[in-house]
Design a protein around this motif. Structure first.
Motif, PDB file in Angstrom:
ATOM      1  N   ARG A   1      12.624  37.581  14.370  1.00 19.14           N
ATOM      2  CA  ARG A   1      11.647  37.363  15.449  1.00 19.14           C
ATOM      3  C   ARG A   1      10.997  35.982  15.349  1.00 19.14           C
ATOM      4  O   ARG A   1      10.668  35.379  16.358  1.00 19.14           O
TER       5      ARG A   1
ATOM      6  N   PHE B   1      12.289  32.810  17.348  1.00 14.51           N
ATOM      7  CA  PHE B   1      12.055  32.622  18.777  1.00 14.51           C
ATOM      8  C   PHE B   1      10.662  32.041  18.976  1.00 14.51           C
ATOM      9  O   PHE B   1       9.674  32.600  18.491  1.00 14.51           O
ATOM     10  N   PRO B   2      10.573  30.926  19.705  1.00 13.35           N
ATOM     11  CA  PRO B   2       9.239  30.331  19.907  1.00 13.35           C
ATOM     12  C   PRO B   2       8.394  31.230  20.801  1.00 13.35           C
ATOM     13  O   PRO B   2       8.896  31.925  21.670  1.00 13.35           O
ATOM     14  N   ARG B   3       7.109  31.195  20.533  1.00 13.18           N
ATOM     15  CA  ARG B   3       6.171  31.948  21.365  1.00 13.18           C
ATOM     16  C   ARG B   3       6.033  31.289  22.715  1.00 13.18           C
ATOM     17  O   ARG B   3       6.012  30.070  22.819  1.00 13.18           O
ATOM     18  N   ARG B   4       5.914  32.092  23.716  1.00 14.12           N
ATOM     19  CA  ARG B   4       5.692  31.550  25.066  1.00 14.12           C
ATOM     20  C   ARG B   4       4.200  31.323  25.238  1.00 14.12           C
ATOM     21  O   ARG B   4       3.375  32.113  24.812  1.00 14.12           O
ATOM     22  N   THR B   5       3.890  30.222  25.872  1.00 20.42           N
ATOM     23  CA  THR B   5       2.478  29.940  26.135  1.00 20.42           C
ATOM     24  C   THR B   5       2.063  30.695  27.381  1.00 20.42           C
ATOM     25  O   THR B   5       2.877  31.040  28.233  1.00 20.42           O
ATOM     26  N   ARG B   6       0.785  30.944  27.485  1.00 20.11           N
ATOM     27  CA  ARG B   6       0.276  31.657  28.663  1.00 20.11           C
ATOM     28  C   ARG B   6       0.588  30.866  29.916  1.00 20.11           C
ATOM     29  O   ARG B   6       0.450  29.662  29.950  1.00 20.11           O
TER      30      ARG B   6
ATOM     31  N   ALA C   1       3.470  30.441  31.198  1.00 20.47           N
ATOM     32  CA  ALA C   1       4.882  30.071  31.255  1.00 20.47           C
ATOM     33  C   ALA C   1       5.686  31.295  31.670  1.00 20.47           C
ATOM     34  O   ALA C   1       5.357  32.418  31.353  1.00 20.47           O
ATOM     35  N   VAL C   2       6.764  31.034  32.376  1.00 20.47           N
ATOM     36  CA  VAL C   2       7.575  32.151  32.872  1.00 20.47           C
ATOM     37  C   VAL C   2       8.746  32.391  31.973  1.00 20.47           C
ATOM     38  O   VAL C   2       9.345  31.691  31.330  1.00 20.47           O
TER      39      VAL C   2
END
Length: 145
Positions: free
Chosen positions: A134, A137-142, A144-145
């Protein structure tokens, strides 16, 4: 060179910073790992009548023993590669089960015991392996789709 504030090491138990090798939990993890190995070895060589039964299934006892030993191994050796820890625990299990062959035991019950040992090992390693996967995988920023 900047003259900023000195770096303070995070010595909290659950922080993100580096934990010292001689910290109480690090020492406790090593002692617990050695204790688990010793308990398994002693249990293997004691007569069955002297070993307390914790659960009804002999295989669940094998599973639980190696689950706990593998968890303690992971905690006791945080810098050691997972593969090396896993191979070491597998080798330990094989050697212990093989000692029964010297006393004339049948091989198939030993294979069943070993499979239960490996189940405990797999159950202990699975969350660690999934977490490492896990993290890739980079975290998605708020937003972002």
């Amino acid at each position: 060179m900047s003259q900023g504030a000195p770096q303070v090491e995070d010595r909290s138990l659950f922080g993100e910073g580096r934990y010292p090798d001689t910290g109480p939990l690090a020492v406790l993890a090593r002692l617990a790992f050695l204790g688990a190995l010793l308990a398994i070895v002693v249990t293997v060589f004691l007569p069955r009548s002297m070993v307390p039964q914790f659960v009804r299934s002999h295989y669940l006892e094998h599973f639980a023993a190696f689950y706990v030993a593998a968890l303690f191994a992971l905690a006791a050796m945080p810098r050691t590669r997972l593969r090396r820890i896993g191979v070491s625990v597998v080798t330990f299990a094989v050697l212990l089960e093989a000692t029964h062959l010297l006393s004339g035991a049948q091989i198939w019950p030993l294979v069943d015991n070993w499979v239960a040992d490996m189940g405990g090992l797999a159950a202990a390693f699975a969350p660690v392996v999934v977490e490492r996967f896990r993290r890739r995988f980079p975290r998605r920023t708020r937003g972002a789709v």
